[in-house]
Design a protein around this motif. Structure first.
Motif, short mmCIF file in Angstrom:
data_model
loop_
_atom_site.label_atom_id
_atom_site.label_comp_id
_atom_site.label_asym_id
_atom_site.label_seq_id
_atom_site.Cartn_x
_atom_site.Cartn_y
_atom_site.Cartn_z
N UNK A 169 0.81 -1.22 0.00
CA UNK A 169 0.00 0.00 0.00
C UNK A 169 0.84 1.27 0.00
N UNK A 170 1.99 1.24 0.66
CA UNK A 170 2.82 2.43 0.79
C UNK A 170 4.24 2.12 0.33
N UNK A 171 5.06 3.15 0.29
CA UNK A 171 6.45 3.02 -0.16
C UNK A 171 7.19 1.92 0.58
N UNK A 172 7.02 1.87 1.92
CA UNK A 172 7.77 0.91 2.73
C UNK A 172 7.36 -0.53 2.43
N UNK A 173 6.11 -0.72 2.00
CA UNK A 173 5.66 -2.06 1.62
C UNK A 173 6.40 -2.54 0.37
N UNK A 174 6.50 -1.65 -0.61
CA UNK A 174 7.18 -2.02 -1.86
C UNK A 174 8.67 -2.24 -1.63
N UNK A 175 9.27 -1.41 -0.78
CA UNK A 175 10.69 -1.59 -0.47
C UNK A 175 10.91 -2.91 0.26
N UNK A 176 10.04 -3.21 1.21
CA UNK A 176 10.14 -4.48 1.93
C UNK A 176 9.92 -5.66 1.01
N UNK A 177 9.00 -5.51 0.06
CA UNK A 177 8.72 -6.59 -0.89
C UNK A 177 9.96 -6.95 -1.70
N UNK A 178 10.69 -5.94 -2.14
CA UNK A 178 11.91 -6.20 -2.91
C UNK A 178 12.96 -6.88 -2.04
N UNK A 179 13.19 -6.34 -0.84
CA UNK A 179 14.22 -6.91 0.04
C UNK A 179 13.89 -8.33 0.47
N UNK A 180 12.68 -8.53 0.97
CA UNK A 180 12.31 -9.85 1.47
C UNK A 180 12.03 -10.82 0.31
N UNK A 181 11.56 -10.27 -0.81
CA UNK A 181 11.32 -11.11 -1.98
C UNK A 181 12.61 -11.74 -2.48
#
Length: 433
Positions: free
Chosen positions: A86-98
């Motif tokens: 939903x927010x910037x931090x979600x997308x950043x986390x998705x890349x890192x954890x993905x």
């Protein structure tokens, strides 16, 4: 890009993985977030490309099936994350954890014993000399850089004297230079204990039975303690209830301050409570919340809200909780099957003591993931999946002790490596006992 070119790149990928593992602890920062995303994506691309064009025997394809299913489920969870963010931090986390959830592809890389030998040889001949030059930058966090040594410990009896000296010094530096980093003490110490316990007694029938029993105990033990905890019978993390006395240790924090740490403090139970309560509240038990989202937190609410604007923690210190939060019960079941199958094949279907010991350590790492071992694109997880792949590898499990010894010598000596390759080309295929 040509397949052979990509194949030659594989050993070099451990250098950026090693550097990224310690960059948070260095006084001189290396790169930024975008830089490391690009590097990690290129590394993953080289792995997937290599696997795509590598020949896998029928036995290897059967053995590593659960890794394939786990990877596919992780990819599905990552795709779900694109819609859950939903927010910037979600997308950043998705890349890192993905990217961390895609690292199990390393298990496929490790099916090839020559590839593993090349990776470990590059580490010994290039990364170790490089680490000596960078010694002042790593402070007391050498353990992150030297994790391949925790694998090489198992081959200690099989390697030449010079290699034994290297392994000993690197083990003391990485695992025991700072005893306050208990996780490193455990991850470097347990291989030593397993080696001393089972290698020295391998010719006794009781040793084999004890190893099989230990594997079963390590696999089942986390479930048992979890059930005892949720039923209120016994909570293993609350050590103050069954250990008397004061156990306080003084150590330096990452910013150089001396802090006191209570070694009996329960730093895990509340994490389990928060994760389970969050899963119940948002009903993501089965398929998880995707690696874009984490669990709601009370303990870290102020810190999380200050950064992201919500009381949510993307990753916990306990690896198994992250698997559950991101991929649900389905992902957790596949994660379990990977560790169980890898340790089972290594201990029950291997012709040499070395892979058996690695298999037992993999079973231990399954149990330890209920305590720590959180996911990340780092050397710790790279070596873990390298070990898991070796357990699945038919070529590793077919070798006997003398053949493994020659293979291990090849890591430290190129001439021996060439002799090993010629021997393997002439050698008939063994059956796995």
């Amino acid at each position: 890009m040509h397949k052979k070119t990509i194949e030659k790149i594989i050993p070099f990928t451990v250098l950026p993985i090693a550097i990224s593992s310690v960059q948070l602890y260095t006084s001189v920062p290396v790169g930024n977030t975008a830089f490391w995303w690009l590097v990690n994506i290129l590394i993953l691309f080289s792995y997937f490309w290599t696997v795509r064009y590598s020949f896998l025997s029928f036995e290897d394809r059967q053995a590593i099936l659960f890794v394939k299913l786990y990877l596919l489920w992780n990819i599905f969870s990552i795709i779900r994350g694109l819609f859950a963010a939903e927010i910037y931090w979600d997308y950043k986390g998705l890349v890192n954890m993905g990217m961390a959830l895609l690292l199990p592809i390393v298990a496929y890389i490790a099916l090839n014993k020559d590839r593993v030998q090349a990776i470990l040889s590059f580490f010994i001949n290039f990364l170790l000399p490089f680490s000596i030059l960078a010694f002042p930058l790593f402070m007391n966090h050498w353990g992150w850089f030297l994790f391949p040594i925790s694998l090489l410990i198992f081959f200690f009896p099989a390697v030449p004297v010079r290699a034994k000296i290297i392994i000993t010094i690197a083990t003391l530096t990485g695992g025991f230079l700072d005893l306050g980093v208990r996780s490193h003490v455990i991850k470097y110490g347990i291989p030593i204990i397993l080696l001393l316990t089972f290698y020295t007694t391998r010719y006794f029938a009781l040793s084999g039975k004890l190893m099989k029993t230990a594997q079963k105990v390590l696999i089942v033990m986390p479930f048992l303690f979890f059930i005892l905890a949720i039923t209120g019978v016994f909570e293993i993390f609350r050590m103050d209830q069954y250990i008397e006395g004061s156990y306080v240790e003084k150590r330096k924090s990452t910013n150089g301050e001396v802090v006191e740490e209570n070694l009996k403090a329960d730093t895990r139970t509340f994490l389990y409570v928060e994760v389970l309560q969050s899963a119940k509240k948002y009903n993501y038990w089965l398929i998880g919340r995707s690696p874009a989202r984490g669990n709601e937190t009370i303990a870290f609410a102020d810190w999380a809200e200050e950064i992201t604007g919500r009381q949510e923690r993307l990753r916990n210190e306990v690896g198994i909780l992250n698997v559950f939060t991101w991929t649900g019960v389905v992902g957790l079941a596949l994660f379990f099957l990977v560790f169980y199958q890898a340790s089972f094949l290594a201990i029950y279907r291997s012709n040499n003591i070395y892979i058996k010991l690695i298999g037992l350590f993999v079973a231990f790492r399954w149990a330890y993931s209920w305590v720590e071992d959180y996911q990340g694109f780092d050397m710790n997880n790279f070596v873990l999946w390298l070990m898991i792949g070796m357990c699945f590898s038919t070529s590793f499990r077919k070798m006997n002790d003398p053949e493994i010894k020659l293979w291990a010598w090849g890591i430290f000596n190129r001439r021996v490596m060439e002799r090993y390759k010629k021997l393997i080309q002439r050698k008939p295929v063994n059956s796995i006992q």
